[in-house]
Design an enzyme around this catalytic site. Structure first.
Site, PDB file in Angstrom:
ATOM      1  N   CYS A 303     -22.153 -40.388  26.140  1.00  0.00           N
ATOM      2  CA  CYS A 303     -21.161 -39.755  25.278  1.00  0.00           C
ATOM      3  C   CYS A 303     -19.762 -39.677  25.904  1.00  0.00           C
ATOM      4  O   CYS A 303     -18.762 -39.894  25.218  1.00  0.00           O
ATOM      5  CB  CYS A 303     -21.625 -38.367  24.840  1.00  0.00           C
ATOM      6  N   ARG A 332     -31.819 -40.632  34.767  1.00  0.00           N
ATOM      7  CA  ARG A 332     -32.116 -39.199  34.766  1.00  0.00           C
ATOM      8  C   ARG A 332     -33.140 -38.898  35.849  1.00  0.00           C
ATOM      9  O   ARG A 332     -34.079 -39.667  36.060  1.00  0.00           O
ATOM     10  CB  ARG A 332     -32.633 -38.752  33.398  1.00  0.00           C
ATOM     11  N   GLN A 350     -30.536 -46.621  26.133  1.00  0.00           N
ATOM     12  CA  GLN A 350     -30.492 -45.972  24.818  1.00  0.00           C
ATOM     13  C   GLN A 350     -29.843 -46.892  23.784  1.00  0.00           C
ATOM     14  O   GLN A 350     -28.895 -47.614  24.093  1.00  0.00           O
ATOM     15  CB  GLN A 350     -29.686 -44.676  24.895  1.00  0.00           C
ATOM     16  N   ASP A 352     -27.642 -46.264  21.722  1.00  0.00           N
ATOM     17  CA  ASP A 352     -26.777 -45.108  21.523  1.00  0.00           C
ATOM     18  C   ASP A 352     -25.594 -45.420  20.612  1.00  0.00           C
ATOM     19  O   ASP A 352     -25.062 -46.531  20.632  1.00  0.00           O
ATOM     20  CB  ASP A 352     -26.247 -44.645  22.878  1.00  0.00           C
ATOM     21  N   HIS A 354     -21.995 -43.200  18.785  1.00  0.00           N
ATOM     22  CA  HIS A 354     -21.258 -41.959  18.545  1.00  0.00           C
ATOM     23  C   HIS A 354     -20.280 -42.196  17.399  1.00  0.00           C
ATOM     24  O   HIS A 354     -19.572 -43.202  17.378  1.00  0.00           O
ATOM     25  CB  HIS A 354     -20.528 -41.505  19.804  1.00  0.00           C
ATOM     26  N   LYS A 433     -29.450 -30.543  16.562  1.00  0.00           N
ATOM     27  CA  LYS A 433     -29.825 -31.929  16.337  1.00  0.00           C
ATOM     28  C   LYS A 433     -30.981 -32.048  15.355  1.00  0.00           C
ATOM     29  O   LYS A 433     -31.720 -31.092  15.117  1.00  0.00           O
ATOM     30  CB  LYS A 433     -30.218 -32.594  17.655  1.00  0.00           C
ATOM     31  N   HIS A 479     -23.668 -37.618  17.721  1.00  0.00           N
ATOM     32  CA  HIS A 479     -24.446 -38.426  18.660  1.00  0.00           C
ATOM     33  C   HIS A 479     -25.657 -38.957  17.890  1.00  0.00           C
ATOM     34  O   HIS A 479     -26.335 -38.187  17.210  1.00  0.00           O
ATOM     35  CB  HIS A 479     -24.952 -37.589  19.836  1.00  0.00           C
TER      36      HIS A 479
END
Length: 605
Positions: A303, A332, A350, A352, A354, A433, A479
């Site tokens: 992000c 992580r 991910q 991912d 945004h 979320k 997100h």
């Protein structure tokens, strides 16, 4: 009607003893296979297991025995070496004790008396130290010769337990601390009736056959290497092709839906992680290093990089919504004990994205994401459900912002006529979320993608756009990850299909078997034409029998096998064995190329 074993009020479950003690009246919980009932019986079954262990190993000392998604477990210390072979003995003792029908009673002790009572048990002292002060008393549940500190809830008697099974044994660090002592952990499962237990055990047997670690090894998709490090997957050629096929479909759909590709760095100065709140709220899950005296954090999420893309130019309301996507590699810090194949790793990618938009655009954007999710899940024959996760204890931002963002998610799901559950306190630290939970072919539920509304990070990074009146406004940040991560999603897909991947994503879609050297030129021509239409084909021209080469292809779960002999070469045809359809047929060369191309087009997100 079955026996009442508890009551529920304000989403809290009380057993009959506690309800009577506190004079609580609520919705009755009956002894059946409802989630609330299972929680009570499984908690009780954990204590039954502990009593059996104490009977067999009198020196055993116990830490905690909670209910978890896969049933229950108990962590304990024992002088004996206990292995899988001992589970049957413990289970047999559990059945023996349950038949006696011991009553379960609850009593209270002042904290100091409890400390004194368990003064020779350091595990109990560790448990007591973790219990909040409250009213100064601790509750203890007792049954037969066994008792333990516990807040419940529990069944009134052990005689109700007659459908349970111990499932596995593992090691577990005391309190989850890798530097602490390793305890023994035994898992188990319990149901209200034996039919439900047997159905679950059949599902578990099927799950073993489909285990992505087993199938992934057989199909040569991925591997792990301790020389590199735990939780760091290595993608082999076939696994990389599988990923590429999913990425190709996803990329096409993203571009069609107005997303722009971006890429942020994998290592960023800690200052930005402090601004974002990750440093204080998520820092224990991150890796840090120092370069030229400055601390950097390896990104656990994408992000912040996407925020910097937004900040790279002045933004007008006419630019919004802006949709950025990245197949972002993140790291992580997962503890060794929770690593599990591709499902729980330390490095993953991910899918991912945004979205930066105006508050008035939230509903439309979330509706579009939900539609996108539906198309992807339908393509893989997944059923799915949605769950809204609300503000956790450790979080940033005002109550008003959280309430506004949570309501926006609820409104979007209601507009789409999608039922949803609420997970109180399960949100990200920066916003509420929607969690996307899918159900696989054998009925297991998996947490997959997520949609998060974030009004906090735009405020922290002072993001702006100019509105119609030339005034500065703050955008909302959404997100969004639909697969969650490629690693986890491929693990789930592998188990869902048992490695029998659909043609459009299979790592090898066709294996071509020429019967002799004379057909190898024809096989290469066919392979080249298939590659031209994005169909991956391999030629198996090993010096082996036809039957053995066919068996080898079937072991690799390749959807389609093509056999080329003299007749096929002369007549410019192909002999096809469709593994999924379990059919054999013949087609002309050009017809087969067209057919294969169309199979690749059968699915689009």
């Amino acid at each position: 009607m079955s026996q009442i074993i508890g009551f529920k009020t304000s989403d809290t479950i009380y057993d009959t003893q506690t309800a009577s003690e506190l004079k609580i009246e609520g919705e009755p919980i009956y002894f059946d296979n409802s989630p609330d009932s299972l929680a009570i019986m499984r908690h009780t079954c954990a204590h039954l297991m502990a009593e059996a262990i104490k009977s067999l190993y009198p020196e055993a000392q116990f830490f905690v025995g909670p209910v978890v998604e896969e049933g229950f477990y108990y962590d304990f210390r024992v002088n004996h070496k206990i292995g899988e072979e001992d589970l049957a003995k413990i289970e047999s003792k559990m059945k023996e004790i349950a038949k006696k029908g011991e009553q379960i009673t609850k009593y209270h002790l002042p904290r100091q008396e409890a400390i004194e009572k368990f003064k020779n048990d350091d595990l109990k002292q560790a448990v007591i130290s973790r219990i909040p002060q409250g009213d100064g008393t601790l509750s203890i549940y007792s049954q037969g010769d066994f008792e333990d500190l516990c807040r419940g809830p529990h069944l009134p008697t052990l005689k109700l337990l007659n459908a349970f099974k111990l499932t596995k044994i593992a090691g577990a660090y005391l309190g989850g601390d890798e530097k602490a002592e390793m305890l023994v952990r035994i898992y188990g499962i319990a149901f209200a009736d034996k039919e439900s237990l047997n159905q679950y055990l059949r599902q578990m047997e099927e799950a073993k056959k489909r285990d992505h670690r087993k199938v992934g090894t057989e199909m040569e998709l991925f591997t792990f290497d301790e020389e590199i490090g735990a939780g760091l997957p290595i993608w082999l050629p076939k696994g990389a092709r599988l990923r590429r096929n999913i990425e190709r479909l996803l990329t096409k759909a993203l571009i069609q839906r107005g997303y722009e590709p971006v890429r942020g760095p994998e290592i960023l100065k800690s200052a930005v992680w402090k601004t974002s709140g990750h440093y204080s709220n998520y820092g224990e899950n991150m890796y840090f290093t120092t370069i030229d005296g400055v601390e950097y954090g390896i990104k656990p999420m994408n992000c912040v990089g996407h925020i910097k893309v937004y900040q790279s130019a002045l933004r007008s309301y006419r630019d919004l919504p802006l949709r950025f996507y990245e197949y972002g590699v993140v790291h992580r810090h997962e503890k060794s004990g929770v690593l599990h194949g591709l499902l729980r790793v330390r490095e993953f990618t991910q899918d991912d994205a945004h979205i930066f938009c105006r508050p008035s655009q939230i509903a439309t954007e979330v509706e579009n994401i939900i539609d996108f999710t539906k198309k992807i899940m339908d393509s893989f024959d997944f059923s799915y459900e949605m769950e809204i996760s609300t503000r956790p204890e450790k979080s940033i931002g005002s109550d008003e912002v959280w309430e506004e963002a949570t309501q926006a998610l609820k409104n979007a799901l209601e507009i789409c006529n999608i039922p949803y559950k609420i997970d109180e306190g399960g949100g990200a630290f920066y916003g509420p979320k929607i969690d996307i939970k899918i159900t696989d072919a054998i009925g297991r539920k998996w947490q997959c993608g997520t949609i998060q509304i974030d009004m906090n990070l735009p405020e922290r990074f002072k993001l702006e756009y100019t509105d119609e009146n030339n005034s500065s406004k703050q955008p909302v940040m959404i997100h969004r990850a639909i697969l969650g991560s490629f690693e986890r999603f491929i693990a789930i897909l592998t188990e869902h299909f048992g490695g029998e991947f659909p043609f459009f994503i299979a790592p090898t879609q066709i294996i071509i078997i020429p019967l002799g050297e004379a057909q190898e030129s024809y096989a290469k021509e066919l392979r080249n034409q298939l590659l031209n239409v994005n169909v991956y084909a391999e030629i198996d021209n090993k010096n082996e029998t036809l039957n053995k080469r066919i068996r080898n292809a079937e072991k690799q779960r390749v959807p389609m096998i093509v056999v080329l002999g003299a007749k096929e070469e002369q007549e410019k045809i192909v002999a096809i064995r469709d593994r999924r359809e379990k059919q054999q047929s013949t087609m002309g060369f050009d017809e087969f190329i067209k057919f294969s191309k169309e199979k690749m087009r059968e699915v689009s997100f």
